[in-house]
Motif scaffolding. Structure first.
Motif, short mmCIF file in Angstrom:
data_model
loop_
_atom_site.label_atom_id
_atom_site.label_comp_id
_atom_site.label_asym_id
_atom_site.label_seq_id
_atom_site.Cartn_x
_atom_site.Cartn_y
_atom_site.Cartn_z
N ARG A 247 0.83 -1.22 0.00
CA ARG A 247 0.00 0.00 0.00
C ARG A 247 0.86 1.27 0.00
O ARG A 247 0.38 2.33 -0.36
CB ARG A 247 -0.91 0.01 1.23
CG ARG A 247 -1.84 -1.17 1.32
CD ARG A 247 -2.93 -1.13 0.28
NE ARG A 247 -4.00 -2.06 0.58
CZ ARG A 247 -5.28 -1.87 0.26
NH1 ARG A 247 -5.63 -0.78 -0.40
NH2 ARG A 247 -6.18 -2.78 0.53
N ILE A 248 2.10 1.15 0.45
CA ILE A 248 3.01 2.29 0.47
C ILE A 248 3.77 2.33 -0.85
O ILE A 248 4.51 1.40 -1.19
CB ILE A 248 4.00 2.20 1.65
CG1 ILE A 248 3.25 2.20 2.98
CG2 ILE A 248 5.01 3.34 1.59
CD1 ILE A 248 2.47 3.46 3.26
N ALA A 249 3.58 3.43 -1.60
CA ALA A 249 4.22 3.55 -2.91
C ALA A 249 5.61 4.16 -2.83
O ALA A 249 6.49 3.84 -3.63
CB ALA A 249 3.34 4.41 -3.84
N VAL A 250 5.82 5.06 -1.87
CA VAL A 250 7.12 5.72 -1.69
C VAL A 250 7.30 5.97 -0.20
O VAL A 250 6.34 5.98 0.57
CB VAL A 250 7.20 7.07 -2.45
CG1 VAL A 250 6.80 6.91 -3.91
CG2 VAL A 250 6.34 8.15 -1.81
N ALA A 251 8.55 6.18 0.22
CA ALA A 251 8.80 6.46 1.63
C ALA A 251 9.99 7.40 1.79
O ALA A 251 10.95 7.35 1.00
CB ALA A 251 9.05 5.18 2.42
N ALA A 252 9.92 8.24 2.81
CA ALA A 252 11.00 9.14 3.17
C ALA A 252 11.34 8.93 4.63
O ALA A 252 10.47 9.03 5.51
CB ALA A 252 10.61 10.60 2.93
#
Length: 366
Positions: A247-252
């Protein structure tokens, strides 16, 4: 993680610590594992992490959300306005969790950010570290102090909402309305959960997975444009959520990435216990190093920031981790999707300039 005080001695009989470190070869890491197909490796590595979380998959638990509207933030010269809601839901079958949900004005669906709060040994506030509380003056005073100390006086969640993101931020177990936990009782909590066949770090991980799915499932959210973002322990939780949740497409992740061996040195909080238990999955290091777990997220767009004067993460540990991450993303032809940066004059902070760079990056990749 917390700020260091007196150096902690290396535990155990002389030499034991070093022998055990030397035994760690991380045999499931990409490039070391005999599995040469990357998708198959990701499935195997994610399966091993899921097994060692100990806490069962909670997907069958109804969220049963309850929403309470708060005062909206109007449009002004500082940016666009947004609505504010309190939300209570069941991330697991073990209890209810309180959080805040911010939604930009306009017609959705919007991109969204799962915003994950830090540790900091400050337990009276959790979600309030990231989103300005409108519902409690005492928590507001604590939150403003925290924002001034770590975030340049900004509330990161409010700024994200002004820039057009739906923002969900929830209290982790022990913080805010699910606490407050006392610093010296963290180990006690972790021990009790271990005795009960569970895990404190595993519970956090499962809850973050479920929070990501809840956020992506909201009608107001573009399910393909959901990011995870966090500072310090929240940074750890952000890359972990990206590794474990589709469900998470990108992360920082800001100020939480290192090689395990390089982190486990005298004086580091990891050896002190207490706060370390929120990020400790027993047995996992027999299989994967910390950046190996984060690499399960490849080839998603990912950002990692580190402060050159951050006392919690030795420079050689950050270099080791960055080298491993870089190798994995490059192996998948996705080096352009990985943003690695050390801010040489920064410590353990997520200040305005760093935030602005994250906002620019999010706008480009989300």
């Amino acid at each position: 993680m917390t700020s260091p005080s007196a150096p902690a001695p290396v535990p155990g009989p002389p030499g034991l610590h070093h022998v055990l470190k030397d035994d760690l070869t991380f045999p499931l890491a990409w490039g070391t594992s005999p599995v040469r197909d990357f998708d198959a490796w990701r499935r195997a590595a994610r399966g091993k992490v899921g097994e060692l979380l100990v806490v069962d998959d909670q997907d069958g638990t109804p969220y049963a959300p309850e929403f309470t509207a708060g005062p909206a933030v109007p449009d002004d010269s500082g940016g666009s306005g947004f609505t504010r809601e309190s939300v209570t839901l069941s991330l697991t079958r073990y209890g209810r969790t309180r959080g805040v949900l911010l939604t930009p004005y306009g017609t959705g669906p919007f991109p969204a950010v799962l915003l994950l709060h830090d540790h900091g040994s400050r337990f009276d506030i959790g979600k309030e570290k990231c989103v300005r509380p409108w519902y409690d003056d005492t928590r507001l005073a604590s939150a403003e102090q925290w924002a001034a100390r770590h975030f340049g006086g900004r509330f990161v969640g409010d700024e994200l909402a002004r820039r057009g993101h739906v923002v969900l931020c929830l209290d982790a177990l022990g913080w805010g309305e699910r606490g407050p936990l006392a610093y010296e009782r963290q180990q006690e909590l972790a021990s009790n959960l271990f005795h009960l066949g569970s895990s404190l770090a595993g519970l956090h991980a499962r809850e973050d997975q479920r929070a990501a799915a809840f956020l992506a499932g909201l009608e107001r959210v573009d399910a393909g444009r959901v990011a995870a973002l966090g500072f310090s322990m929240g940074g750890y939780r952000a890359w972990q959520a990206a590794a474990l949740s589709d469900r998470i497409a990108v992360a920082a992740s800001v100020c939480w990435m290192t090689g395990l061996k390089e982190m486990m040195v005298p004086g580091n909080n990891t050896l002190r216990g207490q706060s370390a238990f929120h990020m400790l999955h027993p047995g996992l290091s027999r299989h994967l190093d910390i950046p190996d777990v984060a690499s399960i997220a490849a080839p998603k767009p990912m950002l990692f920031f580190h402060g050159g004067h951050d006392p919690l993460f030795p420079a050689d540990g950050v270099r080791t981790a960055y080298d491993k991450l870089r190798a994995v993303w490059h192996s998948q032809g996705a080096g352009h999707r990985l943003r690695l940066k050390t801010w040489p004059d920064r410590g353990h902070v997520f200040d305005e300039e760093m935030q602005d760079e994250v906002h620019t990056w999010l706008a480009a990749v989300l």
